[in-house]
Design a protein around this motif. Sequence first.
Motif, PDB file in Angstrom:
ATOM      1  N   LEU A  79      11.299  10.422  -5.323  1.00 11.11           N
ATOM      2  CA  LEU A  79      10.170   9.486  -5.299  1.00 11.11           C
ATOM      3  C   LEU A  79      10.596   8.106  -5.788  1.00 11.11           C
ATOM      4  CD1 LEU A  79       7.204  11.680  -6.588  1.00 11.11           C
ATOM      5  CD2 LEU A  79       7.533  10.758  -4.289  1.00 11.11           C
ATOM      6  N   HIS A  80      11.433   8.059  -6.818  1.00  8.98           N
ATOM      7  CA  HIS A  80      11.934   6.768  -7.296  1.00  8.98           C
ATOM      8  C   HIS A  80      12.810   6.100  -6.228  1.00  8.98           C
ATOM      9  CE1 HIS A  80      10.404   6.382 -11.342  1.00  8.98           C
ATOM     10  NE2 HIS A  80      10.728   7.637 -11.602  1.00  8.98           N
TER      11      HIS A  80
ATOM     12  N   THR B 241       0.829  -1.206   0.000  1.00 12.61           N
ATOM     13  CA  THR B 241       0.000   0.000   0.000  1.00 12.61           C
ATOM     14  C   THR B 241       0.863   1.256   0.000  1.00 12.61           C
ATOM     15  OG1 THR B 241      -1.759  -1.193   1.137  1.00 12.61           O
ATOM     16  CG2 THR B 241      -1.866   1.204   1.202  1.00 12.61           C
ATOM     17  N   ALA B 242       1.944   1.244   0.763  1.00 15.51           N
ATOM     18  CA  ALA B 242       2.859   2.392   0.773  1.00 15.51           C
ATOM     19  C   ALA B 242       3.498   2.572  -0.602  1.00 15.51           C
ATOM     20  CB  ALA B 242       3.927   2.202   1.842  1.00 15.51           C
ATOM     21  N   LEU B 243       3.911   1.466  -1.221  1.00 17.57           N
ATOM     22  CA  LEU B 243       4.497   1.545  -2.561  1.00 17.57           C
ATOM     23  C   LEU B 243       3.456   2.009  -3.574  1.00 17.57           C
ATOM     24  CD1 LEU B 243       6.844   1.132  -4.485  1.00 17.57           C
ATOM     25  CD2 LEU B 243       6.253  -1.305  -4.577  1.00 17.57           C
ATOM     26  N   LEU B 244       2.217   1.598  -3.406  1.00 16.48           N
ATOM     27  CA  LEU B 244       1.138   2.043  -4.293  1.00 16.48           C
ATOM     28  C   LEU B 244       0.939   3.552  -4.192  1.00 16.48           C
ATOM     29  CD1 LEU B 244      -1.174   1.353  -6.232  1.00 16.48           C
ATOM     30  CD2 LEU B 244      -2.571   0.856  -4.224  1.00 16.48           C
TER      31      LEU B 244
ATOM     32  N   PRO C  79      -2.273  12.424  -5.089  1.00 12.78           N
ATOM     33  CA  PRO C  79      -0.898  12.932  -5.036  1.00 12.78           C
ATOM     34  C   PRO C  79      -0.837  14.251  -4.270  1.00 12.78           C
ATOM     35  CG  PRO C  79      -1.423  12.180  -7.231  1.00 12.78           C
ATOM     36  CD  PRO C  79      -2.697  12.132  -6.444  1.00 12.78           C
ATOM     37  N   SER C  80       0.177  14.378  -3.423  1.00 15.90           N
ATOM     38  CA  SER C  80       0.268  15.546  -2.553  1.00 15.90           C
ATOM     39  C   SER C  80       0.942  16.731  -3.221  1.00 15.90           C
ATOM     40  CB  SER C  80       1.010  15.173  -1.267  1.00 15.90           C
ATOM     41  OG  SER C  80       2.304  14.714  -1.588  1.00 15.90           O
TER      42      SER C  80
ATOM     43  N   LEU D  18       3.979   9.129  -8.572  1.00 16.48           N
ATOM     44  CA  LEU D  18       4.819   9.112  -9.776  1.00 16.48           C
ATOM     45  C   LEU D  18       3.962   9.105 -11.041  1.00 16.48           C
ATOM     46  CD1 LEU D  18       7.654   6.652  -8.725  1.00 16.48           C
ATOM     47  CD2 LEU D  18       7.953   9.010  -9.497  1.00 16.48           C
ATOM     48  N   ARG D  19       2.845   8.387 -11.012  1.00 14.17           N
ATOM     49  CA  ARG D  19       1.943   8.356 -12.166  1.00 14.17           C
ATOM     50  C   ARG D  19       1.385   9.741 -12.473  1.00 14.17           C
ATOM     51  NH1 ARG D  19      -2.574   4.866 -10.660  1.00 14.17           N
ATOM     52  NH2 ARG D  19      -3.390   5.416 -12.690  1.00 14.17           N
TER      53      ARG D  19
END
Length: 137
Positions: free
Chosen positions: A95-96, A39-42, A82-83, A48-49
């Motif tokens: 982010l990566h 969930t954190a990675l999502l 997205p923040s 990023l999307r």
Amino acid sequence: MYEPIRTKSVHTVADSTHAGLPRRTREEELDIRLAGHLTALLTVTDELRALTPSASLDAAAQQLAAHAARLSGGRAPLRAEPSALRADAAHVASLHARARTLAGNALAVATSRGDEAVTALMTARVEAHAGAEGVLV
């Protein structure tokens, strides 16, 4: 000399107070932990999307959501908006880096759990984020 102990042992008292509490198995704990990592990675993937749209990130987000839902008993993971929408190179690279770290953490738990599907997905995500970040793994 010695007076006999008239009170219960602390170990006996501790056992009796925890007797009514629900216990989880190791597998259940690993499922919960892995679902949290996914969930954190999502969340980072969604950010990023928004900043750099791509089909590979869309596919990864769908796979992450599906695996997180499977591990959470069918409940879909919460998705955040997205923040920050600043698309400068430093922010995208950070982010990566965060996504690569989260994927590495999830990879460790998935390997421990023996979940081959998530292990393969996390290996691909670590490589993808390392490549996007410009770091060799």
